[in-house]
Design a protein around this motif. Structure first.
Motif, PDB file in Angstrom:
ATOM      1  N   ILE A 175       0.929  -1.141   0.043  1.00 18.99           N
ATOM      2  CA  ILE A 175      -0.040  -0.053  -0.354  1.00 18.99           C
ATOM      3  C   ILE A 175       1.087   1.224  -0.216  1.00 18.99           C
ATOM      4  O   ILE A 175       1.895   1.091   0.934  1.00 18.99           O
ATOM      5  N   ARG A 176       0.938   2.016  -0.912  1.00 23.54           N
ATOM      6  CA  ARG A 176       1.537   3.144  -1.056  1.00 23.54           C
ATOM      7  C   ARG A 176       1.003   4.649  -0.866  1.00 23.54           C
ATOM      8  O   ARG A 176      -0.295   4.638  -1.104  1.00 23.54           O
ATOM      9  N   TYR A 177       1.874   5.531  -0.479  1.00 21.79           N
ATOM     10  CA  TYR A 177       1.032   6.812  -0.130  1.00 21.79           C
ATOM     11  C   TYR A 177       1.833   7.792  -1.508  1.00 21.79           C
ATOM     12  O   TYR A 177       3.054   7.688  -1.559  1.00 21.79           O
ATOM     13  N   SER A 178       0.875   8.608  -1.998  1.00 23.54           N
ATOM     14  CA  SER A 178       1.324   9.482  -3.031  1.00 23.54           C
ATOM     15  C   SER A 178       0.779  10.720  -2.747  1.00 23.54           C
ATOM     16  O   SER A 178      -0.258  11.122  -2.530  1.00 23.54           O
ATOM     17  N   PRO A 179       1.933  11.737  -2.388  1.00 22.69           N
ATOM     18  CA  PRO A 179       1.568  12.963  -2.415  1.00 22.69           C
ATOM     19  C   PRO A 179       1.132  13.796  -3.486  1.00 22.69           C
ATOM     20  O   PRO A 179       1.760  13.616  -4.797  1.00 22.69           O
ATOM     21  N   ILE A 180      -0.190  14.495  -3.267  1.00 22.74           N
ATOM     22  CA  ILE A 180      -0.461  15.230  -4.618  1.00 22.74           C
ATOM     23  C   ILE A 180      -0.754  16.727  -4.194  1.00 22.74           C
ATOM     24  O   ILE A 180      -0.630  16.944  -3.196  1.00 22.74           O
ATOM     25  N   SER A 181      -0.971  17.571  -5.196  1.00 23.94           N
ATOM     26  CA  SER A 181      -1.243  18.646  -5.098  1.00 23.94           C
ATOM     27  C   SER A 181      -2.636  19.119  -4.903  1.00 23.94           C
ATOM     28  O   SER A 181      -3.480  18.246  -4.956  1.00 23.94           O
ATOM     29  N   MET A 182      -3.023  20.119  -4.234  1.00 26.53           N
ATOM     30  CA  MET A 182      -4.285  20.553  -3.762  1.00 26.53           C
ATOM     31  C   MET A 182      -5.248  20.380  -5.182  1.00 26.53           C
ATOM     32  O   MET A 182      -6.444  19.966  -5.083  1.00 26.53           O
ATOM     33  N   ALA A 183      -4.634  21.126  -6.339  1.00 31.66           N
ATOM     34  CA  ALA A 183      -5.356  21.162  -7.563  1.00 31.66           C
ATOM     35  C   ALA A 183      -5.827  19.512  -7.827  1.00 31.66           C
ATOM     36  O   ALA A 183      -6.999  19.303  -8.400  1.00 31.66           O
ATOM     37  N   GLN A 184      -4.734  18.758  -7.794  1.00 30.85           N
ATOM     38  CA  GLN A 184      -5.241  17.376  -8.055  1.00 30.85           C
ATOM     39  C   GLN A 184      -6.213  16.831  -7.063  1.00 30.85           C
ATOM     40  O   GLN A 184      -7.054  16.102  -7.489  1.00 30.85           O
ATOM     41  N   PHE A 185      -6.063  17.319  -5.699  1.00 31.54           N
ATOM     42  CA  PHE A 185      -6.998  16.632  -4.773  1.00 31.54           C
ATOM     43  C   PHE A 185      -8.551  17.201  -5.190  1.00 31.54           C
ATOM     44  O   PHE A 185      -9.278  16.273  -5.221  1.00 31.54           O
ATOM     45  N   THR A 186      -8.373  18.588  -5.540  1.00 34.40           N
ATOM     46  CA  THR A 186      -9.966  18.976  -5.722  1.00 34.40           C
ATOM     47  C   THR A 186     -10.569  18.288  -7.123  1.00 34.40           C
ATOM     48  O   THR A 186     -11.724  18.101  -7.133  1.00 34.40           O
ATOM     49  N   ALA A 187      -9.511  18.297  -8.008  1.00 33.84           N
ATOM     50  CA  ALA A 187     -10.046  17.620  -9.290  1.00 33.84           C
ATOM     51  C   ALA A 187     -10.679  16.237  -9.036  1.00 33.84           C
ATOM     52  O   ALA A 187     -11.781  15.891  -9.569  1.00 33.84           O
ATOM     53  N   GLY A 188      -9.946  15.448  -8.231  1.00 31.07           N
ATOM     54  CA  GLY A 188     -10.173  14.075  -7.827  1.00 31.07           C
ATOM     55  C   GLY A 188     -11.727  14.008  -7.174  1.00 31.07           C
ATOM     56  O   GLY A 188     -12.538  13.117  -7.296  1.00 31.07           O
ATOM     57  N   LEU A 189     -11.621  14.871  -6.076  1.00 29.71           N
ATOM     58  CA  LEU A 189     -13.125  15.008  -5.318  1.00 29.71           C
ATOM     59  C   LEU A 189     -14.183  15.286  -6.632  1.00 29.71           C
ATOM     60  O   LEU A 189     -15.436  14.685  -6.326  1.00 29.71           O
ATOM     61  N   ALA A 190     -14.066  16.197  -7.450  1.00 30.78           N
ATOM     62  CA  ALA A 190     -15.027  16.459  -8.190  1.00 30.78           C
ATOM     63  C   ALA A 190     -15.378  15.329  -9.209  1.00 30.78           C
ATOM     64  O   ALA A 190     -16.722  14.838  -9.467  1.00 30.78           O
ATOM     65  N   ALA A 200     -16.007  20.893   0.016  1.00 30.55           N
ATOM     66  CA  ALA A 200     -15.454  22.211   0.391  1.00 30.55           C
ATOM     67  C   ALA A 200     -14.619  21.959   1.847  1.00 30.55           C
ATOM     68  O   ALA A 200     -13.669  22.432   2.117  1.00 30.55           O
ATOM     69  N   LEU A 201     -15.344  21.173   2.754  1.00 27.63           N
ATOM     70  CA  LEU A 201     -14.653  20.792   3.952  1.00 27.63           C
ATOM     71  C   LEU A 201     -13.539  20.061   3.982  1.00 27.63           C
ATOM     72  O   LEU A 201     -12.459  20.555   4.726  1.00 27.63           O
ATOM     73  N   LEU A 202     -13.238  19.170   2.995  1.00 29.94           N
ATOM     74  CA  LEU A 202     -11.971  18.449   2.875  1.00 29.94           C
ATOM     75  C   LEU A 202     -10.956  19.396   2.337  1.00 29.94           C
ATOM     76  O   LEU A 202      -9.860  19.439   2.642  1.00 29.94           O
ATOM     77  N   THR A 203     -11.387  20.261   1.449  1.00 33.07           N
ATOM     78  CA  THR A 203     -10.589  21.237   1.063  1.00 33.07           C
ATOM     79  C   THR A 203      -9.933  22.173   2.019  1.00 33.07           C
ATOM     80  O   THR A 203      -8.874  22.536   1.995  1.00 33.07           O
ATOM     81  N   TYR A 204     -10.879  22.631   2.935  1.00 32.25           N
ATOM     82  CA  TYR A 204     -10.598  23.496   4.125  1.00 32.25           C
ATOM     83  C   TYR A 204      -9.699  22.720   5.128  1.00 32.25           C
ATOM     84  O   TYR A 204      -8.562  23.382   5.409  1.00 32.25           O
ATOM     85  N   LEU A 205      -9.794  21.519   5.489  1.00 35.56           N
ATOM     86  CA  LEU A 205      -9.020  20.804   6.082  1.00 35.56           C
ATOM     87  C   LEU A 205      -7.563  20.356   5.815  1.00 35.56           C
ATOM     88  O   LEU A 205      -6.691  20.850   6.670  1.00 35.56           O
ATOM     89  N   PHE A 206      -7.631  20.162   4.549  1.00 37.92           N
ATOM     90  CA  PHE A 206      -6.398  19.754   3.868  1.00 37.92           C
ATOM     91  C   PHE A 206      -5.475  21.221   3.348  1.00 37.92           C
ATOM     92  O   PHE A 206      -4.297  21.201   3.538  1.00 37.92           O
ATOM     93  N   GLY A 207      -6.204  22.025   2.903  1.00 39.81           N
ATOM     94  CA  GLY A 207      -5.714  23.290   2.376  1.00 39.81           C
ATOM     95  C   GLY A 207      -5.250  24.291   3.232  1.00 39.81           C
ATOM     96  O   GLY A 207      -4.330  24.985   3.311  1.00 39.81           O
ATOM     97  N   ASP A 208      -6.313  24.478   4.373  1.00 39.19           N
ATOM     98  CA  ASP A 208      -5.981  25.658   5.480  1.00 39.19           C
ATOM     99  C   ASP A 208      -5.209  25.074   6.894  1.00 39.19           C
ATOM    100  O   ASP A 208      -4.490  25.284   7.340  1.00 39.19           O
ATOM    101  N   VAL A 209      -6.091  24.071   7.317  1.00 41.99           N
ATOM    102  CA  VAL A 209      -5.798  23.635   8.808  1.00 41.99           C
ATOM    103  C   VAL A 209      -4.711  22.687   8.906  1.00 41.99           C
ATOM    104  O   VAL A 209      -3.899  22.831   9.864  1.00 41.99           O
TER     105      VAL A 209
END
Ligand SMILES: NC(=O)c1ccc[n+]([C@@H]2O[C@H](COP(=O)([O-])OP(=O)(O)OC[C@H]3O[C@@H](n4cnc5c(N)ncnc54)[C@H](OP(=O)(O)O)[C@@H]3O)[C@@H](O)[C@H]2O)c1
Length: 247
Positions: A175-190, A200-209
């Motif tokens: 099982i591997r961990y892949s670091p991705i950018s915020m843009a990749q993350f939000t595109a994946g959520l969509a 919006a909550l996940l973007t806030y938690l990972f992007g801000d907090v």
């Protein structure tokens, strides 16, 4: 002690989105553990906690133990609303749960063999929900916890990459961990059709907090229970043995 579950699938049902369900779910109770969904960081949570606490105290549920987050402005405001309510209050602030990997958010990615998140190597002191439950039960049923804020973390700061590596070791699966950018993350959520408010909550938690503000350990479990919190490695080994991560 008799216990009643408060959630949409319980009887009577309790729904944060429907205030009419609150009083029937609280009726006859002396204390309540308050876990706001989806998160105290979302707009409207302080008002919801204020209204809920008013309903509870007016109905005779005097003791309220609030599950809170770390480093979120909305969570701080919700804590203040609880403190002003006249309840016998306790706040239990928590870091990210170990059990996100086995019971909720990240389970499907672990099972698929790749966890991809925009955490940028920021370490997190993952806490075990068994410890949170023990603190909550103590605060609900024993004296001496009233008017206190407990900040709970696990005993080690580890990155999401290290957490995934420890799960891979415990399961013997790649099982591997892949670091991705915020843009990749939000595109994946969509792409996955994630509802807008959760995205919006996940973007806030990972992007801000997750900017390093919570990358420190606390001794809240020891303060509340007089024992050390469960380590992520023990959680990973014991959870692997249950078979929940079997391919
Ligand atoms: N996960 C973490 O790492 C973490 C860290 C710190 C703090 N927290 C806080 O912990 C709380 C719970 O998070 P979680 O990750 O445990 O969530 P979760 O796994 O998604 O749990 C959701 C639970 O809430 C119930 N629920 C969902 N919508 C509801 C609604 N509208 N009204 C009443 N109950 C509802 C669900 O039961 P039904 O389907 O039966 O309603 C389910 O039992 C949140 O306040 C979160 O901010 C979480």
């Amino acid at each position: 002690m008799p216990v009643r579950v408060g959630s949409r699938s319980a009887q009577p049902p309790f729904d944060w989105a429907d205030q009419a369900t609150w009083a029937p779910a609280l009726a006859g109770t002396a204390a309540a553990y308050v876990s706001y969904v989806p998160d105290l960081g979302v707009p409207g949570s302080p008002a919801a906690i204020a209204s809920f606490a008013e309903t509870a105290v007016n109905g005779g549920t005097r003791r309220l133990v609030l599950l809170s987050g770390r480093g979120e402005e909305g969570a701080l405001r919700a804590e203040k609303a609880l403190e002003a309510s006249g309840a016998e209050w306790t706040v239990v602030r928590c870091s990210w749960f170990n059990q996100n990997f086995s019971e909720s958010l990240f389970l499907s990615q672990v099972l698929a063999g790749e966890v991809a998140l925009p955490t940028d190597g920021v370490p997190e002191p993952f806490v075990d929900t068994d410890g949170i439950a023990d603190v909550a039960v103590a605060a609900l049923t024993e004296d001496g916890y009233e008017g206190r804020v407990y900040e709970l973390t696990g005993p080690r700061l580890i990155t999401f990459g290290q957490a995934v590596a420890e799960i891979a070791d415990a399961t013997g699966r790649p099982i591997r961990y892949s670091p991705i950018s915020m843009a990749q993350f939000t595109a994946g959520l969509a792409e996955e059709g994630t509802p807008e408010d959760l995205a919006a909550l996940l973007t806030y938690l990972f992007g801000d907090v997750m900017d390093g503000r919570n990358a420190y350990l606390t001794d809240g479990v020891r303060q509340a229970l007089g024992r050390e919190p469960r380590d992520f490695g023990d959680y990973a080994r014991e959870t692997a043995a249950t078979g929940v991560w079997a391919a």
